[in-house]
Design a protein around this motif. Structure first.
Motif, PDB file in Angstrom:
ATOM      1  N   UNK A  32      -1.614  -5.305   2.938  1.00 35.54           N
ATOM      2  CA  UNK A  32      -2.943  -5.594   3.481  1.00 35.54           C
ATOM      3  C   UNK A  32      -3.987  -4.618   2.937  1.00 35.54           C
ATOM      4  N   UNK A  33      -3.511  -3.457   2.489  1.00 38.86           N
ATOM      5  CA  UNK A  33      -4.399  -2.436   1.914  1.00 38.86           C
ATOM      6  C   UNK A  33      -4.504  -2.570   0.393  1.00 38.86           C
ATOM      7  N   UNK A  34      -3.849  -3.606  -0.169  1.00 36.81           N
ATOM      8  CA  UNK A  34      -3.932  -3.848  -1.606  1.00 36.81           C
ATOM      9  C   UNK A  34      -2.898  -3.114  -2.429  1.00 36.81           C
ATOM     10  N   UNK A  35      -1.837  -2.632  -1.786  1.00 34.02           N
ATOM     11  CA  UNK A  35      -0.783  -1.888  -2.489  1.00 34.02           C
ATOM     12  C   UNK A  35       0.528  -2.650  -2.353  1.00 34.02           C
ATOM     13  N   UNK A  36       1.192  -2.903  -3.478  1.00 36.43           N
ATOM     14  CA  UNK A  36       2.465  -3.609  -3.465  1.00 36.43           C
ATOM     15  C   UNK A  36       3.613  -2.624  -3.633  1.00 36.43           C
ATOM     16  N   UNK A  37       4.570  -2.675  -2.704  1.00 40.72           N
ATOM     17  CA  UNK A  37       5.779  -1.849  -2.792  1.00 40.72           C
ATOM     18  C   UNK A  37       6.968  -2.754  -2.475  1.00 40.72           C
ATOM     19  N   UNK A  38       7.718  -3.111  -3.513  1.00 40.70           N
ATOM     20  CA  UNK A  38       8.837  -4.043  -3.346  1.00 40.70           C
ATOM     21  C   UNK A  38      10.104  -3.371  -2.833  1.00 40.70           C
ATOM     22  N   UNK A  39      10.289  -2.085  -3.127  1.00 35.54           N
ATOM     23  CA  UNK A  39      11.535  -1.393  -2.807  1.00 35.54           C
ATOM     24  C   UNK A  39      11.407  -0.678  -1.457  1.00 35.54           C
ATOM     25  N   UNK A  40      12.104  -1.199  -0.451  1.00 36.97           N
ATOM     26  CA  UNK A  40      12.019  -0.611   0.879  1.00 36.97           C
ATOM     27  C   UNK A  40      12.583   0.808   0.929  1.00 36.97           C
ATOM     28  N   UNK A  41      13.500   1.118   0.030  1.00 37.67           N
ATOM     29  CA  UNK A  41      14.060   2.477  -0.005  1.00 37.67           C
ATOM     30  C   UNK A  41      12.981   3.521  -0.273  1.00 37.67           C
ATOM     31  N   UNK A  42      11.950   3.121  -1.007  1.00 38.19           N
ATOM     32  CA  UNK A  42      10.860   4.058  -1.313  1.00 38.19           C
ATOM     33  C   UNK A  42      10.018   4.395  -0.081  1.00 38.19           C
ATOM     34  N   UNK A  43      10.227   3.638   1.004  1.00 36.46           N
ATOM     35  CA  UNK A  43       9.429   3.834   2.212  1.00 36.46           C
ATOM     36  C   UNK A  43      10.213   4.521   3.326  1.00 36.46           C
ATOM     37  N   UNK A  44      11.413   4.999   3.014  1.00 37.41           N
ATOM     38  CA  UNK A  44      12.239   5.657   4.030  1.00 37.41           C
ATOM     39  C   UNK A  44      11.582   6.920   4.579  1.00 37.41           C
ATOM     40  N   UNK A  45      10.733   7.548   3.803  1.00 35.90           N
ATOM     41  CA  UNK A  45      10.090   8.782   4.267  1.00 35.90           C
ATOM     42  C   UNK A  45       9.189   8.545   5.481  1.00 35.90           C
TER      43      UNK A  45
END
Length: 225
Positions: A32-45
């Motif tokens: 919704x903020x215009x940023x695409x992140x396909x890998x959920x592992x990158x969001x574990x932090x």
């Protein structure tokens, strides 16, 4: 060994594994903020610290952007994300046994209190907890130090030596250090052994079974006699 009458539990990464719900809700907010992140592992932090802190540190959002991102996150989390969650094995039996042995159990989480209450009811373990303390929806009381201090104030007639904080991230241990209580760092959640070792909790534990063995040591001895 000290007898900890008041046992404070972190929620995410300590009682339950919230990875799917949290990371997918962050992914939704970022989109919704215009940023695409396909890998959920990158969001574990994002699992553990206050959302506001994570959006700032991981994406350098300014204050208005942080507030917008948190709003988007909650759009998905309150309807879907909080239920994309699983209890760690043996947590229900641990809570039951601690309660049966006279310990007072408390939730100390950076998640908003209203969400924590709903998640505990969803898993039908809310009745084990004497108090549930999290952050406020307006973004206040997000740090573990503030949360633990609020809990200590609630039980102000009790000595600090009767409290222990259990959590999987450095923020849990820092909060315990700052408020003068003991702590357990658990390695089965989302904080690495290196992260926990560096912050020096009272004890590092690798499984739910080990939490039981540590906190119910006297009971274990009695059962074997």
């Amino acid at each position: 060994m000290k007898n900890y009458e008041y046992i404070l539990f972190d929620l995410d990464g300590t009682i339950s594994d919230p990875k799917i719900g949290i990371t997918k809700s962050v992914q939704y907010a970022l989109k919704r903020m215009g940023i695409t992140e396909e890998n959920l592992d990158h969001l574990e932090s994002f699992i553990g610290p206050p959302l506001q802190q994570s959006f700032s540190e991981c994406y350098s959002f300014n204050e208005p952007q942080i507030q917008t991102a948190v709003t988007f996150y909650r759009e998905r989390f309150k309807d879907i994300g909080m239920y994309e969650n699983t209890l760690y094995e043996r947590i229900p039996s641990l809570l039951q046994e601690l309660s049966d042995n006279g310990h007072t159990l408390v939730i100390a989480t950076s998640k908003p209190t209203v969400f924590a209450e709903e998640i505990l009811k969803y898993f039908n373990i809310h009745h084990h907890f004497d108090l549930i303390v999290g952050s406020n929806l307006d973004g206040t009381r997000t740090s573990k130090t503030e949360i633990i201090q609020h809990i200590l104030h609630h039980y102000s007639d009790q000595p600090k030596g009767s409290f222990i904080m259990i959590g999987d991230r450095k923020h849990d241990i820092i909060g315990a250090h700052n408020t003068g209580i003991d702590s357990i760092g658990v390695t089965y959640g989302y904080g690495s052994l290196e992260e926990l070792t560096a912050i020096k909790p009272t004890k590092i534990i690798n499984s739910v079974s080990e939490i039981r063995e540590f906190l119910l040591k006297d009971t274990n001895i009695q059962n074997q006699s």
